[in-house]
Write a protein that holds these residues in place. Structure first.
Motif, mmCIF file in Angstrom:
data_model
loop_
_atom_site.group_PDB
_atom_site.id
_atom_site.type_symbol
_atom_site.label_atom_id
_atom_site.label_comp_id
_atom_site.label_asym_id
_atom_site.label_seq_id
_atom_site.Cartn_x
_atom_site.Cartn_y
_atom_site.Cartn_z
ATOM 1 N N SER A 1 13.822 9.151 6.102
ATOM 2 C CA SER A 1 12.779 8.538 6.928
ATOM 3 C C SER A 1 11.453 9.267 6.766
ATOM 4 O O SER A 1 10.395 8.641 6.731
ATOM 5 N N ALA A 2 11.477 10.590 6.639
ATOM 6 C CA ALA A 2 10.240 11.352 6.418
ATOM 7 C C ALA A 2 9.644 11.015 5.054
ATOM 8 O O ALA A 2 8.427 10.887 4.911
ATOM 9 N N TYR A 3 10.507 10.856 4.057
ATOM 10 C CA TYR A 3 10.048 10.473 2.722
ATOM 11 C C TYR A 3 9.376 9.103 2.751
ATOM 12 O O TYR A 3 8.293 8.911 2.200
ATOM 13 N N GLU A 4 10.028 8.145 3.396
ATOM 14 C CA GLU A 4 9.459 6.797 3.485
ATOM 15 C C GLU A 4 8.135 6.803 4.235
ATOM 16 O O GLU A 4 7.187 6.118 3.836
ATOM 17 N N TYR A 5 8.059 7.579 5.308
ATOM 18 C CA TYR A 5 6.821 7.691 6.072
ATOM 19 C C TYR A 5 5.702 8.261 5.194
ATOM 20 O O TYR A 5 4.584 7.754 5.179
ATOM 21 N N ARG A 6 6.028 9.322 4.445
ATOM 22 C CA ARG A 6 5.027 9.941 3.573
ATOM 23 C C ARG A 6 4.567 8.971 2.497
ATOM 24 O O ARG A 6 3.371 8.878 2.188
ATOM 25 N N GLN A 7 5.498 8.202 1.933
ATOM 26 C CA GLN A 7 5.130 7.220 0.914
ATOM 27 C C GLN A 7 4.222 6.133 1.485
ATOM 28 O O GLN A 7 3.278 5.687 0.826
ATOM 29 N N ARG A 8 4.489 5.693 2.715
ATOM 30 C CA ARG A 8 3.627 4.691 3.372
ATOM 31 C C ARG A 8 2.234 5.263 3.623
ATOM 32 O O ARG A 8 1.233 4.551 3.464
ATOM 33 N N LYS A 9 2.154 6.539 4.007
ATOM 34 C CA LYS A 9 0.843 7.168 4.216
ATOM 35 C C LYS A 9 0.054 7.237 2.916
ATOM 36 O O LYS A 9 -1.141 6.952 2.887
ATOM 37 N N ILE A 10 0.729 7.600 1.838
ATOM 38 C CA ILE A 10 0.062 7.672 0.533
ATOM 39 C C ILE A 10 -0.460 6.295 0.136
ATOM 40 O O ILE A 10 -1.612 6.154 -0.299
ATOM 41 N N GLU A 11 0.351 5.269 0.300
ATOM 42 C CA GLU A 11 -0.057 3.907 -0.052
ATOM 43 C C GLU A 11 -1.215 3.440 0.829
ATOM 44 O O GLU A 11 -2.159 2.807 0.354
ATOM 45 N N ALA A 12 -1.173 3.772 2.100
ATOM 46 C CA ALA A 12 -2.267 3.396 3.008
ATOM 47 C C ALA A 12 -3.569 4.079 2.588
ATOM 48 O O ALA A 12 -4.635 3.450 2.612
ATOM 49 N N GLU A 13 -3.499 5.329 2.194
ATOM 50 C CA GLU A 13 -4.700 6.037 1.741
ATOM 51 C C GLU A 13 -5.236 5.444 0.444
ATOM 52 O O GLU A 13 -6.443 5.336 0.247
ATOM 53 N N ARG A 14 -4.343 5.040 -0.461
ATOM 54 C CA ARG A 14 -4.777 4.410 -1.711
ATOM 55 C C ARG A 14 -5.501 3.099 -1.424
ATOM 56 O O ARG A 14 -6.567 2.825 -1.968
ATOM 57 N N GLN A 15 -4.929 2.299 -0.531
ATOM 58 C CA GLN A 15 -5.547 1.026 -0.176
ATOM 59 C C GLN A 15 -6.890 1.242 0.522
ATOM 60 O O GLN A 15 -7.847 0.500 0.265
#
Length: 95
Positions: free
Chosen positions: A32-46
């Motif tokens: 869950s922490a990994y998925e959260y971190r990946q969503r944060k990275i994608e949000a920052e890219r967008q």
């Protein structure tokens, strides 16, 4: 004046994205922490893409936007290098 503010936003968005993307992750990270971190990275890219689009629409040149992005990336790189895995990516006030 508006263009200067947009350049600052490009710089900040680039710093946040670079910092989030390159921050080392812990070996014991949960799924869950990994998925959260990946969503944060994608949000920052967008967010970075949207800020760059706004800057282009305001008439800034690709070269000027890239320079601001490079400055932001350098700030993100310095923060990750100094802090390692103990990074808070959204505090670039002193950089």
């Amino acid at each position: 004046m508006k263009q200067q503010g947009l350049l600052k936003k490009v710089e900040e968005a680039s710093a946040n994205y670079y910092c989030e993307y390159h921050t080392p992750y812990p070996n014991n990270e949960t799924d869950s922490a990994y998925e959260y971190r990946q969503r944060k990275i994608e949000a920052e890219r967008q967010n970075l893409e949207l800020v760059e689009i706004r800057a282009k629409q305001a008439g800034l040149t690709e070269e000027t936007i890239q320079e601001a992005r490079n400055v932001g990336e350098a700030k993100g790189r310095r923060k990750v290098a100094r802090r390692g895995s103990n990074v808070i990516c959204y505090d670039f006030g002193r950089d």
